[in-house]
Write a protein that holds these residues in place. Structure first.
Motif, mmCIF file in Angstrom:
data_model
loop_
_atom_site.group_PDB
_atom_site.id
_atom_site.type_symbol
_atom_site.label_atom_id
_atom_site.label_comp_id
_atom_site.label_asym_id
_atom_site.label_seq_id
_atom_site.Cartn_x
_atom_site.Cartn_y
_atom_site.Cartn_z
ATOM 1 N N GLN A 209 6.431 -10.789 -22.562
ATOM 2 C CA GLN A 209 5.522 -11.739 -23.190
ATOM 3 C C GLN A 209 6.295 -12.569 -24.215
ATOM 4 O OE1 GLN A 209 2.203 -8.588 -24.050
ATOM 5 N NE2 GLN A 209 1.216 -10.605 -24.088
ATOM 6 N N ALA A 271 1.696 -15.025 -25.458
ATOM 7 C CA ALA A 271 1.213 -15.509 -24.164
ATOM 8 C C ALA A 271 1.149 -14.338 -23.189
ATOM 9 C CB ALA A 271 2.154 -16.587 -23.629
ATOM 10 N N ASN A 272 0.216 -14.401 -22.251
ATOM 11 C CA ASN A 272 0.111 -13.304 -21.294
ATOM 12 C C ASN A 272 1.302 -13.325 -20.330
ATOM 13 O OD1 ASN A 272 -0.431 -15.136 -19.152
ATOM 14 N ND2 ASN A 272 -2.614 -15.101 -19.616
ATOM 15 N N ASP A 275 1.614 -16.588 -18.086
ATOM 16 C CA ASP A 275 1.975 -17.784 -18.851
ATOM 17 C C ASP A 275 3.405 -17.672 -19.396
ATOM 18 O OD1 ASP A 275 -0.477 -18.908 -18.358
ATOM 19 O OD2 ASP A 275 -1.352 -18.325 -20.298
ATOM 20 N N SER A 276 3.808 -16.493 -19.773
ATOM 21 C CA SER A 276 5.175 -16.288 -20.265
ATOM 22 C C SER A 276 6.182 -16.567 -19.149
ATOM 23 C CB SER A 276 5.354 -14.856 -20.775
ATOM 24 O OG SER A 276 4.513 -14.611 -21.891
ATOM 25 N N ARG A 278 5.750 -18.588 -16.679
ATOM 26 C CA ARG A 278 5.783 -20.036 -16.450
ATOM 27 C C ARG A 278 6.674 -20.741 -17.473
ATOM 28 N NH1 ARG A 278 0.489 -19.363 -14.250
ATOM 29 N NH2 ARG A 278 -0.506 -19.289 -16.318
ATOM 30 N N VAL A 279 6.664 -20.264 -18.712
ATOM 31 C CA VAL A 279 7.527 -20.850 -19.754
ATOM 32 C C VAL A 279 8.987 -20.772 -19.332
ATOM 33 C CG1 VAL A 279 8.386 -20.549 -22.097
ATOM 34 C CG2 VAL A 279 5.933 -20.468 -21.665
#
Length: 287
Positions: A209, A271-272, A275-276, A278-279
């Motif tokens: 995360q 971030a979950n 989403d992490s 995707r970053v």
């Protein structure tokens, strides 16, 4: 003799003795006979639930073929192990404390790690490790190619040991500035991002995360946390990593409860998992 409580120094001593025993090739029955102890007593010692007198420990170390430096260090650790347990955190003031921290990690069934401003050590690629150790050379230890090489090798071996168990659950939270702070150069950073992605995708028991470095209400703005779960065998242990100085461990429930609450708060702020990921994918795509 009543069984000793598994304090942090006793766990450290037991793990070091187990490693020496494995390397020695000595049979347990022969070792027990030479020591005049039964197998159960030695087993409890190796599990961190027993102690020996100075003379007995020196005898055991001789039988296991400990080198003079190892023997001095483990005799000093044995003195810590014999102390009556207290309700205070344990501060490891003996040399090579970073190695004992890794020993404790290797015993854990589940590890939760939070870091600020750097990729956690267990996720670092060799080039990132080398760049970090080069930055510390001549600062945290005297300039030494050999010391730098040993520390790089130690961290890589620590990773190999930890990743060898696919059942070990690992939960990493680190701040987003760790992804943008260049360590070793752009190419190394790109490979580091790709490695974190592979860890996420290849190890179902690994969670990553990302937390904004400017997130409000962060209960751990000033440093990292390492939380270790040992299943039903031992109670949890919390470790506060430091750049320089003695390492401090907490195993009293009143202390570990606070640190576990802090990690839970960080988990909620970060971030979950999706989403992490995707970053990091975005960083790789744009590099």
């Amino acid at each position: 003799m009543p069984e000793a409580l598994p304090t942090i120094p006793r766990l450290f001593l037991g793990e070091a003795l187990k490693r020496l025993y494995t390397e020695s090739g000595v049979r347990m029955d022969d070792l027990a006979a030479a020591m005049g102890k039964d197998r159960g007593r030695l087993g409890r010692l190796f599990d961190g639930r027993g102690t020996l007198s100075v003379e007995e420990l020196e005898r055991l170390l001789d039988l296991l073929g400990a080198k003079p430096k190892q023997k001095r260090e483990l005799v000093a650790l044995g003195a810590e192990a014999r102390k009556r347990p207290t309700r205070r955190p344990y501060t490891d003031l003996l040399p090579r404390s970073y190695e004992r921290a890794a020993d404790l990690e290797s015993m854990a069934k589940e590890i939760w790690i939070y870091e600020r401003g750097t990729i956690p050590g267990l996720l670092q690629i060799p080039e990132y490790i080398e760049a970090r150790m080069t930055d510390g050379d001549g600062v945290w230890w005297e300039p030494s190619w050999e010391e730098r090489r040993n520390r790089i090798h130690f961290r890589m071996e620590r990773q190999k040991l930890m990743m060898a168990d696919p059942e070990r659950a690992m939960h990493f939270i680190f701040t987003d500035d760790a992804l943008h702070t260049e360590v070793g150069g752009p190419d190394i950073m790109r490979r580091q991002w790709e490695h974190v992605l592979r860890m996420i995708e290849d190890r179902p028991n690994t969670t990553v995360q990302i937390l904004s470095s400017t997130a409000k209400h962060n209960p751990a703005q000033s440093g990292g946390l390492i939380l270790l779960h040992f299943g039903e065998v031992l109670r949890p242990v919390a470790f506060l990593p430091v750049v320089y100085g003695p390492s401090t461990y907490f195993d009293e429930p009143v202390d570990t409860a606070r640190l576990f609450r802090a990690f839970g708060k960080l988990e909620g702020l970060a971030a979950n998992r999706a989403d992490s990921r995707r970053v990091i994918v975005d960083l790789v795509t744009r590099s």
